[in-house]
Design an enzyme around this catalytic site. Structure first.
Site, PDB file in Angstrom:
ATOM      1  N   SER A 103      -9.885   1.535   2.571  1.00 54.08           N
ATOM      2  CA  SER A 103      -8.990   2.340   1.756  1.00 54.08           C
ATOM      3  C   SER A 103      -7.899   1.527   1.051  1.00 54.08           C
ATOM      4  O   SER A 103      -7.277   2.048   0.123  1.00 54.08           O
ATOM      5  CB  SER A 103      -8.326   3.408   2.634  1.00 54.08           C
ATOM      6  OG  SER A 103      -7.454   2.811   3.571  1.00 54.08           O
TER       7      SER A 103
ATOM      8  N   SER B 156     -10.019  -0.689   6.817  1.00 50.74           N
ATOM      9  CA  SER B 156      -9.439  -0.493   5.482  1.00 50.74           C
ATOM     10  C   SER B 156      -8.787  -1.719   4.847  1.00 50.74           C
ATOM     11  O   SER B 156      -8.505  -1.719   3.654  1.00 50.74           O
ATOM     12  CB  SER B 156      -8.406   0.639   5.521  1.00 50.74           C
ATOM     13  OG  SER B 156      -9.067   1.872   5.576  1.00 50.74           O
TER      14      SER B 156
ATOM     15  N   LYS C 137       0.842  -1.205   0.000  1.00 48.06           N
ATOM     16  CA  LYS C 137       0.000   0.000   0.000  1.00 48.06           C
ATOM     17  C   LYS C 137       0.873   1.250   0.000  1.00 48.06           C
ATOM     18  O   LYS C 137       1.927   1.279   0.665  1.00 48.06           O
ATOM     19  CB  LYS C 137      -0.913  -0.034   1.234  1.00 48.06           C
ATOM     20  CG  LYS C 137      -2.026   1.011   1.232  1.00 48.06           C
ATOM     21  CD  LYS C 137      -2.956   0.798   2.433  1.00 48.06           C
ATOM     22  CE  LYS C 137      -4.085   1.819   2.471  1.00 48.06           C
ATOM     23  NZ  LYS C 137      -4.989   1.596   3.624  1.00 48.06           N
TER      24      LYS C 137
END
Lengths: 487, 472
Positions: free
Chosen positions: B141, B165, B66
């Site tokens: 997310s 997330s 990420k």
């Protein structure tokens, strides 16, 4: 100053210069003399993703100070963030300690006793906090107002600061200075800070006069500047009041170049720093055992040492005060006294007035290296036994400072041995005979005796005791006067 | 037929000389170059196979990371314009661990800007699309990490989970995701959103590899002040390689919060499917109990007060002075206007959260909101702990609603609240939580979430292996 009331409170920022590393990272806390922005890492630069880890030694030092200042110690170490945007603050918040919002200062409600003109005073300490030092903004002209640009050096960013906040317990610059000197010596005794380093202590002074609001003068770097700033600010506030202008609450800066306080351009509204507990640094309990361990490491503090030196060595309170105001000097004195039986007050006077006078305040930290205690004791011991005069002792000291040994100096100058009693009496007689003019002067004006003493010193190669010589001459002049009377 | 982890198998084959060490990475890069233009998985992608592979537990294994985890020399943007050109000077602890073990980071994945969002649509680099149906959001997310796994580019990805997330995108793309116990994985180098809840965790196509990656990344880090030593020894690694332990089901106690299943926004088919799976587990010996905790419906409110406050503080450092993009000229501005101009580079959702957080922390409102939220957080944590102390797990659907369309209007908060409520419990309490896929209903993936007491990942991951065998 007039008798009107002045109220002064202090916020003192002391760098914990004895720490090896910064408060939250492993960069060196000794940033001085490093090229700009070389003593930095992701943590003290506040780079995205970095996290702080508390330097346990810093906490320990703060607790030591808390104990020395007779404070109530918090049961937990907790941290808050103080938010403001300024380019020297890499995260745009400062990790500090705060009273309230679920966090607490490391210690609060203490006091420190200090002397002003021999009178004992007490200043209350409101709280002490650990916090990180910001970086340094450098203005190329030296002043914010005239510089076109500024440079930022983050080498200092993250160095551990101890903030010491007093109650408004001072009513004159004299008290402030005496207090700060005492505080400095306590902190030096605790070996948390070295005040020889530039910028290691910075003080914010809150000053108000009767009927006016509190004015804060920020960031003053030395004790003499503090005195100047207080005097300036009191005069400024008085003149405002005389003109009928209201003294507003504000923050001012001390302009070192112009020796004046300068208002910041923004009008003071009460700033909202949005303090909240730092979520990265959950509170840590302070264990009783840990605290007791620290208490055991507590060295003798200046006040206790002062009392002890008076009792143990018969020092006057004045000399004891001077000696103990510097830890190294006090240690030196006691070391010297191990090797000599001389009266303590005499030894202290020679060390304080002569030895320190020759080496200078800033070299006291190396006093034992410059003149080894045994060498100094040797000189004092000869003085005690009457082998040398006080005059010779005093003149030998600068030679010792330049690295020579006591016996070597005395032998080469032919100073060893003292002339006194009958031998000195004969010399005085002879000098008076050979200087009739001077004797006549002395009969009219006692101050002229000095000339005769000088002559005796010359003849005896300073081996005469000045006091004994003086007394002999006075006696003989007195006899001459009596004779003149009876004629 | 027992399912084997793909990474676990590859490493075994590699040891036996039965595979080309570069094969896995080469295939991943190839897949990435094919899928990324369609799905917008990566913000920064590597295109070349490394010259040399490091020998380790993940030798030659491709992984997607990420883009809020800093990588030395590799652009890290947090999907924000303000960090558009930010190339970190250091690597996160977790990145160092991956590199030490020989993993190959093939790219930095798309995400909601600064991890703020549930749909992956607040990214300044455009939304990631759901590999299952490109009209749908993959969830956020960690949208890009989920898509990288679900599209078959990689079998392993790292996400971060502050309020669901990792787990929401896992649920919406049909993969496995674990939000570890707070402190189990180092946060050093994870760009903070809300420090007290942020946690990095593994995402994977299968349960064994999920456990395997977690066994590698969970370790104490002296650089993270909230890091802890985990209690598992090599138990987690064993789970990764062992057969599923079906005996587990006979000891399994599940508690199901009634208020969450009765959430007004919950979709009927999701709830029905959830109960079907629960009854299957019950038949295999699991004990099931419904519990009532009305306070759980307040979880999102409590979470947002705390998360926004921390975010307003954490994001203060992005000002264009030391790094990141600057649009203001130093010569033309005083500091205030300089900050204001540069910080206008934040996207709408980030600005909203910073402003609300700054408001909550300001004088007069702190006690009204922040103090109360902290108290509520403590109450929620205590209540959940009391439900878990008899060895139970809390079970909920992975998401109470099916994936939202990619063009969903994110200012409509009603549905988002239904997403948040079950997921944020774990973040407020610091508990581990696992999302496992349970198949699909007319093409839409279904899933379950299990929340356990702190340091119960061994149990959660064992359950994941059993569930995988039963439902997929």
């Amino acid at each position: 100053m007039s008798s009107e009331k002045i109220i002064i409170g202090l916020e003192i920022h002391v760098q914990l210069t004895s720490l090896k590393t910064k408060l939250f990272c492993n960069c060196s806390s000794n940033y001085r003399d490093m090229p700009p922005n070389t003593n930095v890492c992701p943590i003290c630069l506040g780079l995205p993703g970095s996290l702080p880890v508390v330097n346990k030694e810093a906490v320990k030092k703060a607790l030591l100070v808390a104990l020395a200042l007779n404070m109530k110690i918090s049961n937990r170490v907790s941290w808050a963030r103080k938010h403001y945007f300024y380019p020297d603050l890499p995260k745009n918040y400062q990790i500090t300690q705060y009273e309230g919002k679920g966090v607490a200062s490391i210690a609060r409600e203490g006091y420190l006793e200090y002397y002003v003109d021999g009178n004992l005073k007490k200043a209350r300490i409101r709280r002490i906090n650990l916090e990180e030092d910001p970086g340094k903004i450098i203005y190329h002209t030296g002043s914010m107002l005239t510089s076109k640009y500024s440079l930022i050096d983050y080498n200092r960013s993250g160095v551990a600061l101890l903030e010491i906040v007093t109650e408004p317990d001072f009513s004159s610059p004299k008290e402030v200075i005496a207090f700060l000197q005492e505080l400095r010596s306590v902190l030096e005794y605790l070996e948390v800070a070295d005040f020889n380093l530039e910028g290691s202590m910075r003080v914010d002074v809150n000053i108000s006069i009767e009927g006016g609001s509190r004015v804060e003068v920020k960031n003053i770097g030395s004790i003499s500047e503090i005195e100047a700033a207080i005097l300036y600010e009191v005069a400024r506030q008085r003149s405002l009041r005389e003109k009928g202008i209201k003294i507003e609450m504000e923050t001012r800066h001390w302009d070192q170049e112009r020796k004046a306080t300068v208002g910041t351009r923004t009008k003071e509204t009460e700033e909202d720093y949005r303090y909240f507990p730092d979520p990265n640094l959950p509170p840590v309990e302070i264990e009783m055992d840990y605290l007791e361990g620290i208490a055991k490491e507590m060295p003798e503090l200046p006040n206790a040492k002062r009392e002890r030196l008076i009792k143990e060595y018969g020092l006057s309170s004045y000399l004891s005060y001077v000696i103990t105001s510097n830890k190294k000097l006090a240690e030196y004195f006691e070391e010297v006294m191990k090797y000599t039986k001389i009266d303590g007050e005499k030894a202290a006077a020679l060390i304080v007035n002569d030895l320190v006078g020759w080496i200078g305040q800033e070299r006291i930290k190396d006093i034992g290296k410059l003149v080894p205690p045994a060498e100094m004791a040797n000189l004092l011991e000869l003085l005690r036994k009457g082998d040398i005069s006080i005059k010779i002792a005093k003149e030998t000291i600068p030679e010792l400072v330049s690295g020579r040994k006591t016996t070597e100096v005395l032998l080469s100058r032919g100073w060893l041995g003292r002339i006194s009693g009958k031998e000195l009496d004969e010399i005085v007689e002879r000098v008076m005979r050979e200087n009739e003019k001077a004797v006549e002067d002395a009969l009219r004006n006692p101050k002229a005796i000095q000339f005769l003493i000088g002559k005796v010193m010359e003849v005896t190669n300073k081996k005469a005791d000045p006091k004994e010589t003086y007394e002999l001459i006075v006696k003989k002049i007195g006899e001459l006067q009596k004779r003149t009377w009876s004629n | 037929m027992k399912k084997r982890g793909k990474v676990v198998s590859f490493i075994e084959d590699l040891k036996n000389g039965a595979t080309d060490p570069y094969a896995y990475v080469e295939r991943a890069l190839e897949e990435a170059s094919r899928k990324d233009p369609v799905l917008n998985i990566f913000i920064t992608m590597k295109s070349e196979v490394p010259d040399k592979l490091v020998n380790g537990k993940l030798a030659g294994v491709p992984i997607a990371v990420k883009d809020n985890i800093v990588t030395k020399g590799l652009r890290t943007t947090c999907a924000s314009r303000i960090l558009e050109n930010f190339v970190p000077q250091y690597s996160a602890t977790i990145v160092k661990i991956l590199e030490r073990e020989g993993a190959v980071i093939i790219g930095k994945t798309n995400m909601d800007e600064f991890a703020m969002g549930a749909l992956g649509t607040t990214s300044a680099f455009g939304p990631t699309l759901n590999p299952i149906n490109t009209k749908l959001s993959p969830g956020g997310s960690s949208s890009g990490s989920a898509a990288a796994v679900a599209s078959g580019v990689v079998d392993l990805a790292l996400g971060s989970d502050t309020g669901g997330s990792i787990r929401l995108p896992a649920a919406w793309t049909g993969i496995f995701g674990l939000k570890p116990t707070y402190g189990a994985v180092s946060r050093f180098g994870l760009i903070s959103y809300a420090d007290s809840m942020d946690q990095i965790g593994p995402m994977s196509s299968n349960a064994s590899d999920l456990a395997y990656l977690f066994s590698i990344i969970s370790s104490f880090d002296p650089l993270d002040p909230t890091s802890s030593h985990n209690p598992w020894g090599n138990r987690i690694e064993e789970i990764a390689s062992k057969e599923p332990d079906f005996d587990l089901l006979r000891k399994l106690k599940l508690k199901i919060p009634r208020e969450l299943l009765n959430h007004p926004q919950a979709e009927e088919y999701v709830i029905e499917e959830f109960w079907r799976k629960i009854s299957t587990l019950e038949k295999e010996g699991a004990q099931v109990e419904e519990i009532s905790e009305p306070i759980l419906l307040k979880v999102p409110q409590v979470y947002y007060v705390i998360a926004f406050s921390e975010a307003s503080s954490n994001l203060a450092r992005f000002d264009g002075v030391r790094y990141g993009s600057r649009i203001a000229e130093l010569e033309d501005n005083d500091w205030d206007s300089y900050y204001m101009m540069n910080r206008s580079l934040f996207g709408w959702e980030v600005k909203r959260r910073i402003m609300l957080g700054a408001f909550i922390l300001s004088k007069g409102y702190y006690e009204m909101y922040y103090s109360l939220a902290l108290k509520a957080r403590a109450v929620i944590k205590r209540k959940i702990e009391s439900h878990l102390k008899d060895g139970s797990l809390i079970a909920t659907p992975g998401s109470l609603i099916s994936p939202l369309p990619i063009n969903y209007d994110a200012t409509d908060l009603s549905k988002l609240n239904a997403i948040d409520a079950p997921l944020m419990i774990a973040n407020l309490g610091g508990f581990p939580a696992l999302t496992v896929p349970t198949g699909s209903v007319s093409g839409t993936p279904t899933s379950m979430q299990f929340v356990g007491p702190s340091w119960s990942e061994d149990k959660l991951l064992s359950l994941a292996k059993v569930m995988e065998e039963m439902f997929t």
